[in-house]
Design a protein around this motif. Structure first.
Motif, PDB file in Angstrom:
ATOM      1  N   VAL A 265       0.683 -41.819 -23.213  1.00  0.00           N
ATOM      2  CA  VAL A 265       0.924 -43.060 -22.490  1.00  0.00           C
ATOM      3  C   VAL A 265       0.312 -44.185 -23.305  1.00  0.00           C
ATOM      4  O   VAL A 265      -0.814 -44.059 -23.800  1.00  0.00           O
ATOM      5  N   THR A 266       1.023 -45.271 -23.481  1.00  0.00           N
ATOM      6  CA  THR A 266       0.496 -46.390 -24.269  1.00  0.00           C
ATOM      7  C   THR A 266      -0.454 -47.235 -23.428  1.00  0.00           C
ATOM      8  O   THR A 266      -0.107 -47.664 -22.329  1.00  0.00           O
ATOM      9  N   LEU A 267      -1.651 -47.439 -23.957  1.00  0.00           N
ATOM     10  CA  LEU A 267      -2.616 -48.352 -23.342  1.00  0.00           C
ATOM     11  C   LEU A 267      -2.979 -49.417 -24.355  1.00  0.00           C
ATOM     12  O   LEU A 267      -3.295 -49.105 -25.514  1.00  0.00           O
ATOM     13  N   ASP A 268      -2.955 -50.664 -23.922  1.00  0.00           N
ATOM     14  CA  ASP A 268      -3.301 -51.771 -24.802  1.00  0.00           C
ATOM     15  C   ASP A 268      -4.755 -51.656 -25.248  1.00  0.00           C
ATOM     16  O   ASP A 268      -5.618 -51.203 -24.491  1.00  0.00           O
ATOM     17  N   ASP A 269      -5.038 -52.080 -26.490  1.00  0.00           N
ATOM     18  CA  ASP A 269      -6.403 -51.932 -27.010  1.00  0.00           C
ATOM     19  C   ASP A 269      -7.419 -52.811 -26.289  1.00  0.00           C
ATOM     20  O   ASP A 269      -8.621 -52.659 -26.468  1.00  0.00           O
ATOM     21  N   SER A 270      -6.948 -53.748 -25.461  1.00  0.00           N
ATOM     22  CA  SER A 270      -7.871 -54.585 -24.695  1.00  0.00           C
ATOM     23  C   SER A 270      -8.290 -53.936 -23.380  1.00  0.00           C
ATOM     24  O   SER A 270      -9.159 -54.441 -22.673  1.00  0.00           O
ATOM     25  N   LYS A 271      -7.680 -52.783 -23.045  1.00  0.00           N
ATOM     26  CA  LYS A 271      -8.110 -52.043 -21.870  1.00  0.00           C
ATOM     27  C   LYS A 271      -9.471 -51.414 -22.132  1.00  0.00           C
ATOM     28  O   LYS A 271      -9.891 -51.252 -23.286  1.00  0.00           O
TER      29      LYS A 271
END
Length: 311
Positions: A265-271
Motif C-alpha cells: 500500500v502506498t503511504l506518503d513519506d510525510s505520514k
C-alpha cells in the motif's frame, strides 16, 4: 467528561489562561503540553478546584465544579504530584492508603487494596509495605504516589509533571506503566508535561498550550503531520519527533526494492509511524511503499527499537 467553556484565569491582572474551550472525554489519556509557564498546570488544578477560574465554566459530568461540595468533587479525583510528595514520617502502606482513611475503609480491605496496587505498579507488597519514603528511590516513590492516587478507585487521575525529576530510565519505565494502567483500568487521566516526547508517547489526544492560549488539539500524529502554526512546529521539531516520519525510516536504511508478488500500500513519506502502526493494526502483514522502497512490519519493530536505544 470534563468541559472547559470560555475559561479565563488572571493573577493580579496578568492572564494565565485566555478564554479556553476544551473537552476531555471519558477514558482518555489526555496530555497538556507546553513550555514552562504556559498555563497547563493552572488548567489541571482547575479540575479539582485547587485553582479557581476568574471567568468561564468548568463541568465534570455536566455538573458545574463551583456548585458541588469540594470534598465530594475531590473524592472522585486522584492526584499525582511531582516527586511523589510522600509524608516522610509514614510508611509506604500509610502513605498509599491515606485517602482510604477518609472513606472509612475496613482495615483488612484497605490493606488488601494497597497490596494489590503495589504489586500492579511493580513494587512487591511484602517488600515495600513497611518501608519509609527515605528508603525509596525517586522512581519507587512515584510508584507509591500512583498507588495513592488509584487507591479509592477515582474516575479521574490528574498527573502534574510527575516524572520530570527522574532519571531517563525511571522516566521511561513509569511512562510505560502509565500506559499499561490506563489500558487496564480505563480511568480518565489528565497528564501535564513540558516534554514533547513524553506527550507523544502517552497521549490519546493532546493539547498544546502557550502563553495561556490553546494553540492546537488533536491526536499526536495529527499534530506532528499538520502543526497549527510555527510555534507548534518548532516545539515538536527535534531529532526524535522528526524520526517519527516515514521519510526518516527509509533514510535510516530500512526498506528494500519491490519484488514480484509484493502487494504494498502506498503511504506518503510525510505520514508518521503512527499511521503505519494503525494500518498494521488492521492488516498485520501489510507491506507499504515509501520513497520507492518496500517496508515490512518487522521494519517498524526494528526502527522503534533503534529509537529506544537512542533515547
Amino acid at each position: 467528561m470534563i468541559e472547559f467553556k470560555d475559561v479565563t484565569k488572571k493573577y493580579d491582572g496578568q492572564t494565565a489562561l485566555n478564554n479556553l474551550n476544551l473537552t476531555i472525554h471519558d477514558g482518555e489519556l489526555f496530555v497538556l503540553v507546553g513550555p514552562s509557564g504556559s498555563g497547563k498546570t493552572t488548567l489541571l488544578r482547575m479540575i479539582n478546584q485547587l485553582v479557581k477560574q476568574t471567568t468561564g465554566t468548568i463541568k465534570i459530568d455536566d455538573q458545574d465544579v463551583t456548585k458541588v461540595d469540594i470534598m465530594e468533587l475531590r473524592h472522585q479525583i486522584g492526584y499525582v504530584l511531582q516527586a511523589g510528595a510522600l509524608f516522610p514520617n509514614m510508611t509506604v502502606e500509610q502513605n498509599a492508603g491515606i485517602q482510604l482513611e477518609q472513606f472509612n475503609w475496613d482495615v483488612r480491605e484497605k490493606h488488601d487494596r494497597i497490596c494489590e496496587l503495589l504489586d500492579k505498579v511493580g513494587l512487591d507488597s511484602k517488600t515495600f509495605l513497611n518501608r519509609m519514603p527515605s528508603e525509596l528511590s525517586g522512581g519507587e516513590a512515584q510508584r507509591v504516589g500512583i498507588v495513592r492516587a488509584l487507591a479509592s478507585q477515582p474516575k479521574f487521575i490528574l498527573m502534574d509533571e510527575p516524572f520530570s525529576a527522574l532519571d531517563p530510565l525511571s522516566r521511561r519505565q513509569l511512562q510505560e506503566l502509565v500506559v499499561k494502567l490506563h489500558k487496564e483500568l480505563s480511568t480518565t487521566i489528565v497528564f501535564v508535561t513540558h516534554d514533547m516526547q513524553e506527550a507523544i508517547k502517552l497521549a490519546d489526544r493532546l493539547a498544546v498550550i502557550h502563553n495561556g492560549d490553546l494553540l492546537q488539539l488533536g491526536r499526536p500524529r495529527e499534530i506532528l503531520a499538520n502543526p497549527a502554526n510555527d510555534f507548534v512546529a518548532e516545539f515538536f521539531d527535534d531529532s526524535t519527533t522528526r524520526s517519527l516520519f516515514l521519510s526518516q525510516v527509509t533514510k535510516t536504511g530500512f526498506g528494500r526494492l519491490q519484488e514480484d508478488g509484493d502487494e504494498p500500500v502506498t503511504l506518503d513519506d510525510s505520514k508518521t509511524i503512527f499511521d503505519w502502526a494503525d494500518l498494521l493494526n488492521q492488516h498485520p502483514r501489510q507491506m507499504i511503499i515509501v520513497d520507492d522502497l518496500i517496508l515490512e512490519p518487522q521494519d517498524l519493530v526494528a526502527y522503534m527499537a533503534q529509537i529506544g536505544q537512542v533515547d
